[in-house]
Design a protein around this motif. Structure first.
Motif, short mmCIF file in Angstrom:
data_model
loop_
_atom_site.label_atom_id
_atom_site.label_comp_id
_atom_site.label_asym_id
_atom_site.label_seq_id
_atom_site.Cartn_x
_atom_site.Cartn_y
_atom_site.Cartn_z
N ASP A 88 0.81 -1.22 0.00
CA ASP A 88 0.00 0.00 0.00
C ASP A 88 0.85 1.27 0.00
O ASP A 88 0.31 2.37 -0.16
CB ASP A 88 -0.96 0.01 1.19
N LEU A 89 2.17 1.15 0.15
CA LEU A 89 3.06 2.31 0.04
C LEU A 89 3.40 2.63 -1.42
O LEU A 89 4.04 3.64 -1.69
CB LEU A 89 4.35 2.07 0.83
N TRP A 90 2.97 1.81 -2.35
CA TRP A 90 3.29 2.04 -3.77
C TRP A 90 2.89 3.44 -4.22
O TRP A 90 3.71 4.13 -4.83
CB TRP A 90 2.63 0.96 -4.63
N PRO A 91 1.68 3.92 -3.92
CA PRO A 91 1.35 5.29 -4.38
C PRO A 91 2.26 6.36 -3.78
O PRO A 91 2.52 7.37 -4.43
CB PRO A 91 -0.10 5.50 -3.92
N VAL A 92 2.77 6.13 -2.57
CA VAL A 92 3.67 7.10 -1.94
C VAL A 92 4.98 7.15 -2.72
O VAL A 92 5.48 8.23 -3.06
CB VAL A 92 3.94 6.72 -0.46
N VAL A 93 5.53 5.99 -3.02
CA VAL A 93 6.79 5.91 -3.76
C VAL A 93 6.62 6.50 -5.16
O VAL A 93 7.46 7.27 -5.63
CB VAL A 93 7.31 4.46 -3.81
N ILE A 94 5.50 6.20 -5.80
CA ILE A 94 5.26 6.72 -7.15
C ILE A 94 5.05 8.23 -7.12
O ILE A 94 5.53 8.95 -8.01
CB ILE A 94 4.07 5.98 -7.81
N ALA A 95 4.37 8.74 -6.10
CA ALA A 95 4.20 10.20 -6.00
C ALA A 95 5.56 10.88 -5.84
O ALA A 95 5.82 11.93 -6.45
CB ALA A 95 3.28 10.55 -4.83
N LEU A 96 6.45 10.29 -5.05
CA LEU A 96 7.80 10.86 -4.90
C LEU A 96 8.57 10.77 -6.21
O LEU A 96 9.30 11.70 -6.59
CB LEU A 96 8.56 10.16 -3.78
N LYS A 97 8.42 9.67 -6.93
CA LYS A 97 9.06 9.52 -8.24
C LYS A 97 8.57 10.60 -9.20
O LYS A 97 9.37 11.25 -9.87
CB LYS A 97 8.75 8.13 -8.82
N GLN A 98 7.26 10.81 -9.23
CA GLN A 98 6.71 11.81 -10.14
C GLN A 98 7.17 13.22 -9.77
O GLN A 98 7.47 14.03 -10.64
CB GLN A 98 5.18 11.71 -10.17
N TRP A 99 7.24 13.51 -8.49
CA TRP A 99 7.73 14.81 -8.04
C TRP A 99 9.19 14.97 -8.47
O TRP A 99 9.59 16.02 -8.99
CB TRP A 99 7.57 14.93 -6.53
N GLY A 100 9.99 13.92 -8.26
CA GLY A 100 11.39 13.96 -8.67
C GLY A 100 11.56 14.11 -10.17
O GLY A 100 12.44 14.83 -10.65
N ASP A 101 10.68 13.44 -10.94
CA ASP A 101 10.71 13.60 -12.41
C ASP A 101 10.45 15.05 -12.79
O ASP A 101 11.13 15.60 -13.66
CB ASP A 101 9.64 12.72 -13.07
N ARG A 102 9.46 15.66 -12.16
CA ARG A 102 9.06 17.01 -12.53
C ARG A 102 10.10 18.05 -12.13
O ARG A 102 10.39 18.99 -12.87
CB ARG A 102 7.72 17.35 -11.90
N TRP A 106 16.85 15.99 -15.65
CA TRP A 106 17.13 14.72 -16.30
C TRP A 106 17.38 14.97 -17.79
O TRP A 106 16.46 14.86 -18.58
CB TRP A 106 15.97 13.74 -16.10
N PRO A 107 18.62 15.27 -18.19
CA PRO A 107 18.89 15.57 -19.59
C PRO A 107 18.47 14.44 -20.55
O PRO A 107 18.08 14.70 -21.68
CB PRO A 107 20.40 15.78 -19.64
N ASP A 108 18.54 13.20 -20.09
CA ASP A 108 18.17 12.06 -20.93
C ASP A 108 16.74 11.59 -20.65
O ASP A 108 16.36 10.50 -21.06
CB ASP A 108 19.14 10.89 -20.70
N GLY A 109 15.97 12.39 -19.94
CA GLY A 109 14.61 12.00 -19.58
C GLY A 109 14.57 11.32 -18.22
O GLY A 109 15.61 10.94 -17.68
N PRO A 110 13.40 11.17 -17.66
CA PRO A 110 13.28 10.54 -16.35
C PRO A 110 13.93 9.15 -16.33
O PRO A 110 13.83 8.41 -17.32
CB PRO A 110 11.77 10.45 -16.13
N PRO A 111 14.60 8.80 -15.25
CA PRO A 111 15.35 7.55 -15.20
C PRO A 111 14.52 6.28 -14.99
O PRO A 111 15.05 5.18 -15.07
CB PRO A 111 16.30 7.75 -14.02
#
Length: 165
Positions: A88-102, A106-111
């Motif tokens: 159930d922590l998956w949405p938390v990790v994904i929200a942090l990933k999306q924030w980090g992407d934004r 990332w010159p080569d795009g999100p990792p």
């Protein structure tokens, strides 16, 4: 306020942070979502020291976010798996990933890309209202305090220290 007092607060965010609110703990959870299961693999991929990783794994097992399963007896070695509570922590990790992407550079795009297993599309999950299906964000939501949290906040505003802390 001490970090240990977070778990006693009448606030779901505070209690969640008490359980998983440091970067190293969430990195362990990230690794499990990426498929790492064993201590050495998690240590390599996170860069954590063995002591720090042992402490975090023990805390996550004690909180029933992970369970450990032996795969070797001598010496004793374990695989770590996410429980339902951990998944159930998956949405938390994904929200942090999306924030980090934004907000990261990332010159080569999100990792990291996410591929939906149902249709095969590369996608980014979106929070939506379960009733109307519209996307939701901080500007389209209103927080309403429950009775216990409202009472705790009123006491704090008057300078009364919570008995739970």
């Amino acid at each position: 306020m001490k970090k240990s007092a977070l778990g006693a607060m009448v606030c779901p965010v505070a209690r969640a942070l008490d359980a998983v609110g440091d970067g190293w703990t969430l990195m362990v959870v990230r690794e499990l979502f990426l498929g790492s299961r064993r201590f050495d693999d998690i240590a390599v991929q996170t860069g954590m020291s063995p002591h720090l990783l042992s402490v975090r794994l023990r805390k996550l097992v004690d909180a029933e976010i992970l369970h450990k399963k032996p795969y070797q007896q001598r010496p004793a070695r374990y695989e770590y798996r996410l429980t339902a509570k951990g998944r159930d922590l998956w949405p938390v990790v994904i929200a942090l990933k999306q924030w980090g992407d934004r907000w990261g550079e990332w010159p080569d795009g999100p990792p990291l890309r996410l591929r939906h297993t149902g249709c095969g599309a590369v996608t980014e999950p979106v929070l939506v209202c379960p009733d109307c299906g519209e996307p939701v964000d901080a500007l389209r939501m209103t927080a309403e305090l429950g009775p216990a949290m409202g009472a705790e906040r009123a006491l704090k505003a008057r300078g009364v220290v919570s008995l739970a802390a």
